[in-house]
Design a protein around this motif. Sequence first.
Motif: not given
Length: 545
Positions: A130, A133-135, A137, A465, A469-470, A472
Amino acid sequence: MDFSSVYSPLCFSLSSFRGSVNSFLSHYEPLSLFITPPLAIFVAWILQSFFHLVQEKGLKAFVVGLFMKFIKLFPGVNKYIEAEKQKVVDKLQSSGTSKKESWLTVLPAAGLGTGVIEKMKHEKGNDVAWQGKCSGTVYIGGSESERHFSVINEAYSMFSHTNPLHMDVFQSVVRFEGEVVAMTAALLGSEEKNSGGQICGNMTSGGTESILLAVKSSRDYMKTKKGITRPEMIIPESAHSAYDKAAQYFNIKLWRVPVNKEFQADVGAMKQYINKNTVLIVGSAPGYPHGIIDPIEELGELASSFGICFHVDLCLGGFVLPFARKLGYPIPHYDFSVEGVTSISADVHKYGLAPKGTSIVLYRNHEIRKHQFVAITEWSGGLYVSPTVAGSRPGGLIAGAWAAMMSLGQEGYLERTREIMEVSKRIQKGIKEIPELFIVGRPDMTIVAFGSNCVDIFEVNDIMSSRGWHLNALQKPNSIHICVTLQHVPVVEDFLRDLRESVQTVKENPGPIKGGLAPIYGAAGKMPDRGMVGELLLDFMDSSC
């Protein structure tokens, strides 16, 4: 005065009327006359229910729902639909849920002792990478083993055994909570003259609980103030789904109103829904989908003019907007300095950089907040009073939030706000340089939503993804967003490069990738029966936990 001169003609008129009515009714069967009135009342009730459902759901949704219920009556149709739904659920399950076959189902006979820590480290190694890489979070910068992470982790472990329910025992935690609430209130207008000088609140487990409590308190306050027993609330389409949850929990009729062309709450449209049963209207600063601040001052004027409650969702903006304004960004008024604002929710575990599970709900005065509390006087266990949904609460989280705020101070928050606002602007600029994409609205803070008119944005999301990358996925319009955190500061150029390449990949090779969720998101967006989409979500959740 001779009343007989008036009374005699009146009696004659009534007698004549009665005779005419009896003569007319003599043509009908007595049974018909007996059945007709209750039948008419029943038909009127059916029609009223019909128009109520059409008004609540909209004509299109009502007709589609009715049609789906009708075709499910045919043999085999319902079985086929359920089978297709299960395929979608299985697809969603396979996309990211851990394999449940290896999960423990019974307590081990012999405990692992301190060896359990090694097992936990092993399991943690299976988590998705993560870092950066996460939006949203994870909002704290750096790695888990250094600097700010270490501070809040040590604070939590020091107070992990505490519970503020026992106020006489854990006085330190009670003080921490009071100071976290007071410091947050000061950031959100409690020191302004027109705030009323009574701003108060409590810590909660997260933004959803803060919103639930604000809605419940508003409902009960308006019942006391105006005698409203059939409460309704009005929210913009962009407002968080926690309000839908609150409406279901607390039996409140919910009106979700479309936003305007700037993707802000449409004040005029919301005004049209206000009636004698309205207890609450809602605005966000900013809204979760697009990072856009609603016209809080106009909504405050609307609430004041009708004498109703007004909640501002600052779960995302509470620990950014005050500092962004100090840094010179054009931030409109959004807090208790606005007349009409009766409650605010702000998450400390987002940009407040506290441990997960910490939020604040604030009220303009104690009169409103008292409706949040539950007092029990007739329990054999003694007198009981509780401020929030939870009875026992983890004192470690409160201590962690206090440690986060005290360790950073205003200078620390200013510096971190500067970093994330600059990264947000860089991302906006980079997206504008990709001709296939457009930014949704004009973001005010650190959320950037973007869509496309020439490629499938959900396919772009699937490619992103596959690169780790994560983001929404959003709807109305179809788009995706990134919620910028300190984790993105060192990787912003990597993100923009991967986004450019992902758009180009989809443009050159349109079509869903294997294992991607674009077909599901696309189908859900086009599916006219939203009730079926809801059933899919419920089936997915039921099979996931």
